[in-house]
Scaffold this motif. Sequence first.
Motif, PDB file in Angstrom:
ATOM      1  N   THR A  33       0.841  -1.207   0.000  1.00 29.91           N
ATOM      2  CA  THR A  33       0.000   0.000   0.000  1.00 29.91           C
ATOM      3  C   THR A  33       0.871   1.250   0.000  1.00 29.91           C
ATOM      4  O   THR A  33       0.635   2.189  -0.777  1.00 29.91           O
ATOM      5  CB  THR A  33      -0.922   0.005   1.229  1.00 29.91           C
ATOM      6  N   ILE A  34       1.897   1.271   0.833  1.00 27.54           N
ATOM      7  CA  ILE A  34       2.801   2.431   0.882  1.00 27.54           C
ATOM      8  C   ILE A  34       3.545   2.569  -0.438  1.00 27.54           C
ATOM      9  O   ILE A  34       3.732   3.672  -0.959  1.00 27.54           O
ATOM     10  CB  ILE A  34       3.780   2.292   2.054  1.00 27.54           C
ATOM     11  N   ASP A  35       3.949   1.427  -0.994  1.00 26.98           N
ATOM     12  CA  ASP A  35       4.657   1.446  -2.277  1.00 26.98           C
ATOM     13  C   ASP A  35       3.767   2.000  -3.380  1.00 26.98           C
ATOM     14  O   ASP A  35       4.229   2.681  -4.304  1.00 26.98           O
ATOM     15  CB  ASP A  35       5.128   0.033  -2.624  1.00 26.98           C
ATOM     16  N   ALA A  36       2.465   1.693  -3.303  1.00 24.80           N
ATOM     17  CA  ALA A  36       1.525   2.168  -4.316  1.00 24.80           C
ATOM     18  C   ALA A  36       1.374   3.680  -4.290  1.00 24.80           C
ATOM     19  O   ALA A  36       0.888   4.274  -5.270  1.00 24.80           O
ATOM     20  CB  ALA A  36       0.169   1.496  -4.123  1.00 24.80           C
ATOM     21  N   MET A  37       1.749   4.340  -3.196  1.00 17.89           N
ATOM     22  CA  MET A  37       1.687   5.805  -3.147  1.00 17.89           C
ATOM     23  C   MET A  37       2.748   6.438  -4.037  1.00 17.89           C
ATOM     24  O   MET A  37       2.673   7.620  -4.349  1.00 17.89           O
ATOM     25  CB  MET A  37       1.878   6.270  -1.691  1.00 17.89           C
ATOM     26  N   ASP A  38       3.741   5.624  -4.420  1.00 17.62           N
ATOM     27  CA  ASP A  38       4.761   6.068  -5.382  1.00 17.62           C
ATOM     28  C   ASP A  38       5.473   7.331  -4.902  1.00 17.62           C
ATOM     29  O   ASP A  38       5.528   8.344  -5.613  1.00 17.62           O
ATOM     30  CB  ASP A  38       4.120   6.297  -6.752  1.00 17.62           C
ATOM     31  N   ILE A  39       6.017   7.254  -3.687  1.00 23.25           N
ATOM     32  CA  ILE A  39       6.793   8.356  -3.123  1.00 23.25           C
ATOM     33  C   ILE A  39       8.270   7.989  -3.264  1.00 23.25           C
ATOM     34  O   ILE A  39       8.750   7.072  -2.594  1.00 23.25           O
ATOM     35  CB  ILE A  39       6.447   8.587  -1.639  1.00 23.25           C
ATOM     36  N   PRO A  40       9.011   8.646  -4.151  1.00 25.23           N
ATOM     37  CA  PRO A  40      10.402   8.233  -4.419  1.00 25.23           C
ATOM     38  C   PRO A  40      11.260   8.157  -3.170  1.00 25.23           C
ATOM     39  O   PRO A  40      12.125   7.284  -3.057  1.00 25.23           O
ATOM     40  CB  PRO A  40      10.908   9.324  -5.383  1.00 25.23           C
ATOM     41  N   GLU A  41      11.047   9.076  -2.208  1.00 23.33           N
ATOM     42  CA  GLU A  41      11.883   9.088  -1.006  1.00 23.33           C
ATOM     43  C   GLU A  41      11.689   7.831  -0.152  1.00 23.33           C
ATOM     44  O   GLU A  41      12.499   7.576   0.738  1.00 23.33           O
ATOM     45  CB  GLU A  41      11.576  10.324  -0.151  1.00 23.33           C
ATOM     46  N   MET A  42      10.639   7.068  -0.414  1.00 18.63           N
ATOM     47  CA  MET A  42      10.344   5.877   0.394  1.00 18.63           C
ATOM     48  C   MET A  42      10.913   4.598  -0.205  1.00 18.63           C
ATOM     49  O   MET A  42      10.824   3.538   0.411  1.00 18.63           O
ATOM     50  CB  MET A  42       8.823   5.720   0.551  1.00 18.63           C
ATOM     51  N   ASP A  43      11.502   4.672  -1.411  1.00 15.09           N
ATOM     52  CA  ASP A  43      11.916   3.453  -2.122  1.00 15.09           C
ATOM     53  C   ASP A  43      12.908   2.615  -1.314  1.00 15.09           C
ATOM     54  O   ASP A  43      12.735   1.403  -1.146  1.00 15.09           O
ATOM     55  CB  ASP A  43      12.523   3.813  -3.480  1.00 15.09           C
ATOM     56  N   ASP A  44      13.961   3.261  -0.804  1.00 14.65           N
ATOM     57  CA  ASP A  44      14.984   2.506  -0.061  1.00 14.65           C
ATOM     58  C   ASP A  44      14.419   1.902   1.217  1.00 14.65           C
ATOM     59  O   ASP A  44      14.724   0.755   1.570  1.00 14.65           O
ATOM     60  CB  ASP A  44      16.171   3.416   0.273  1.00 14.65           C
ATOM     61  N   THR A  45      13.602   2.673   1.918  1.00 14.07           N
ATOM     62  CA  THR A  45      13.010   2.175   3.166  1.00 14.07           C
ATOM     63  C   THR A  45      12.105   0.982   2.888  1.00 14.07           C
ATOM     64  O   THR A  45      12.123  -0.013   3.626  1.00 14.07           O
ATOM     65  CB  THR A  45      12.210   3.290   3.849  1.00 14.07           C
ATOM     66  N   ILE A  46      11.298   1.079   1.828  1.00 16.01           N
ATOM     67  CA  ILE A  46      10.386  -0.023   1.488  1.00 16.01           C
ATOM     68  C   ILE A  46      11.186  -1.264   1.098  1.00 16.01           C
ATOM     69  O   ILE A  46      10.862  -2.387   1.505  1.00 16.01           O
ATOM     70  CB  ILE A  46       9.443   0.407   0.345  1.00 16.01           C
ATOM     71  N   TYR A  47      12.238  -1.065   0.300  1.00 14.55           N
ATOM     72  CA  TYR A  47      13.066  -2.207  -0.116  1.00 14.55           C
ATOM     73  C   TYR A  47      13.667  -2.913   1.096  1.00 14.55           C
ATOM     74  O   TYR A  47      13.652  -4.145   1.195  1.00 14.55           O
ATOM     75  CB  TYR A  47      14.176  -1.725  -1.047  1.00 14.55           C
ATOM     76  N   SER A  48      14.224  -2.115   2.016  1.00  9.23           N
ATOM     77  CA  SER A  48      14.823  -2.693   3.222  1.00  9.23           C
ATOM     78  C   SER A  48      13.774  -3.434   4.053  1.00  9.23           C
ATOM     79  O   SER A  48      14.034  -4.525   4.578  1.00  9.23           O
ATOM     80  CB  SER A  48      15.466  -1.582   4.051  1.00  9.23           C
ATOM     81  N   ALA A  49      12.579  -2.844   4.160  1.00  7.01           N
ATOM     82  CA  ALA A  49      11.515  -3.488   4.941  1.00  7.01           C
ATOM     83  C   ALA A  49      11.063  -4.777   4.283  1.00  7.01           C
ATOM     84  O   ALA A  49      10.802  -5.785   4.953  1.00  7.01           O
ATOM     85  CB  ALA A  49      10.337  -2.530   5.100  1.00  7.01           C
ATOM     86  N   ARG A  50      10.954  -4.771   2.962  1.00  4.99           N
ATOM     87  CA  ARG A  50      10.563  -6.007   2.255  1.00  4.99           C
ATOM     88  C   ARG A  50      11.597  -7.106   2.485  1.00  4.99           C
ATOM     89  O   ARG A  50      11.255  -8.278   2.665  1.00  4.99           O
ATOM     90  CB  ARG A  50      10.438  -5.731   0.751  1.00  4.99           C
ATOM     91  N   GLU A  51      12.872  -6.703   2.461  1.00  4.64           N
ATOM     92  CA  GLU A  51      13.936  -7.676   2.706  1.00  4.64           C
ATOM     93  C   GLU A  51      13.806  -8.260   4.115  1.00  4.64           C
ATOM     94  O   GLU A  51      13.974  -9.470   4.316  1.00  4.64           O
ATOM     95  CB  GLU A  51      15.285  -7.007   2.523  1.00  4.64           C
ATOM     96  N   PHE A  52      13.527  -7.408   5.079  1.00 12.99           N
ATOM     97  CA  PHE A  52      13.354  -7.873   6.454  1.00 12.99           C
ATOM     98  C   PHE A  52      12.168  -8.829   6.566  1.00 12.99           C
ATOM     99  O   PHE A  52      12.265  -9.900   7.166  1.00 12.99           O
ATOM    100  CB  PHE A  52      13.142  -6.680   7.373  1.00 12.99           C
ATOM    101  N   VAL A  53      11.036  -8.443   5.989  1.00 13.23           N
ATOM    102  CA  VAL A  53       9.843  -9.304   6.036  1.00 13.23           C
ATOM    103  C   VAL A  53      10.127 -10.624   5.330  1.00 13.23           C
ATOM    104  O   VAL A  53       9.687 -11.700   5.771  1.00 13.23           O
ATOM    105  CB  VAL A  53       8.635  -8.577   5.406  1.00 13.23           C
ATOM    106  N   GLY A  54      10.896 -10.540   4.221  1.00 11.89           N
ATOM    107  CA  GLY A  54      11.263 -11.770   3.522  1.00 11.89           C
ATOM    108  C   GLY A  54      12.081 -12.701   4.396  1.00 11.89           C
ATOM    109  O   GLY A  54      11.893 -13.920   4.387  1.00 11.89           O
ATOM    110  N   ASN A  55      12.992 -12.111   5.179  1.00 14.77           N
ATOM    111  CA  ASN A  55      13.791 -12.925   6.101  1.00 14.77           C
ATOM    112  C   ASN A  55      12.917 -13.572   7.166  1.00 14.77           C
ATOM    113  O   ASN A  55      13.123 -14.726   7.548  1.00 14.77           O
ATOM    114  CB  ASN A  55      14.864 -12.063   6.770  1.00 14.77           C
TER     115      ASN A  55
END
Length: 598
Positions: free
Chosen positions: A235-257
């Motif tokens: 949902t946050i990614d769908a807002m398409d806020i460029p400043e959030m890209d790195d944070t979202i990627y890191s969070a996805r990696e954490f959730v994946g772990n």
Amino acid sequence: MICPGCKANVPDGSAFCGICGCNIAQALAEQAALEQTAQEQAAQAEEIVEQAAEPAEEAVEEAVQEVQEQPDLGECTVDLSQYTEFAEQTVEQQPEETQVIVPAQTQEMEAQPDFAQEYQPYYAPAAPVQKENFLAKLTKKQKILFASIAAALIIAIAGALILINVIFTPEKKLVDYLADGSFDEALDYYSDTYIDDERDTDKLVEALNKRIETLKTDCGSGAITCDRATEELDTIDAMDIPEMDDTIYSAREFVGNVRMSEENYNQGNTYFEAEEYKTAIEYYKLVVEGTPYYDDAQEKMKTATENYKTDIFARADACAEKEDYKQAIEILEESGELLPEDEEIAEKLDDYKKKYTDKVCTDAVANADSKIAAEDYAEAIRILDEAIVEVGEDSRLTSKKSDTQTKYENYVIAKADSYVAQNNYSGAFSVINEALVIMPDNKKILDKKEQIEATMPMGLDDLKVSECDHFEQVTDLVVTHDVVGEVYSPGNLFIISAYDDGWGGGYSGYGKFFLSGSYTTLSGYIAVADTSDVGECVLTVYGDDDKILYTSPVLSRTTSKIKVDIPVSGVQWINVKLTVNGSSSDMDVLLSEFYLYK
């Protein structure tokens, strides 16, 4: 009607503002909700202030009551001089307007002589209480209390206003939607508030970063599922806020772990229950630290490790009892890959490696000795080499190999010399080349080969046939027999033919070679080929000026192979010729393994 968004005048009943485009009904509802909440917060703040002011009012009332209960100073018969100094200091500490009143009252009292004379020794004017000034009625301690209450009231009201402002920010509302799992509403609110109104997203980025940290904490602790966390990140990614890209990627990696750890943890439990401890350990090792499954996985891995070691030790010991140390080592090495730092496994592995090395060395030396006794040195060395590859450069193996190589080189040199003495150079080179396969760098054998090559004869097939008739080299891979059944190989093999029809017709085969006077002897074998007719023939070898160097016996189908040695010292040319001996026949003679010796 006034638009709640841009404050412009809009027609009554309008659903949307023509200026800013906001939804008027929705905006009014939100404004009413905000006002209602603000009123509730203000009421709560007022109640807090009232509760805080009650102790101060009670203290003031008690002070006033004490003053009222004091006796009339005019009837006082007690020496009040002890209070005079305190009263004067109190007056000096009062505000200026209060001090102005004191001299006036004193003068008024002094105007009454009788009163002043009678009571002068006992009289000390007290600071009057100004009814119009509330603070003047309070003691210093009460004034401090009152000031503290006022400050607390101001802070409470300011805090309430700040709280209201924080609670009802757009960032807070959007984050609340996310926290409640209202993802569609969050996207709609983001679109309406930040895209349509072109609102700055700096504060939103800060709020979303904090929300994602909370999300990771909840996912890591198991408070929410990975699917729930992933859905919110989507949902946050769908807002398409460029400043959030790195944070979202890191969070996805954490959730994946976390998700991977959960899967590996469950797989480990499955194999643990099935008592397949090796596989269980492999899965438990993949559980990531910091996930809710890590601590339990570590505990279960300890139990699985102990059970696994018990099993592999039993298997390894069973193999060792049968002296199958190699299999025991393989079992332990496999477990060592899984548990590389386990000291018990390493200690037992070292013990079995030593026992295996002892067994390999003992067996190899015994087998090599049996081959040496049979003069099969090549096989003895091969056995020792295999053992060295298996267990390394053990002194027992390297010493035995060195002794065997010495015996082998002496054997090869003696054997080669024996072949050379028999002019069997092919035999000499055969034994030398076989030894060089095993010992390619052996200097003595290499020197012997070089020596033999220097004296080695030249094969007749290495010379050019300068002139010939019915004389050819056999090069095809065909089976060639002589009349007694012996088989000859192609290469250094020639066939010469002669024919006589009995009426003076026919031919004599021949072949001429240039020797250049470099050789001393021409040696080889002659034999009647199985393709010959019944008849007789003679082979003659001529030198320079047709000088006869050799004449064979009469050859027929009853003649076996003949060894010939023909002196050719200083001879430039030779001519090998076959003639039929006065009979009608077609004869073929083989020249096999002819060599020219220096």
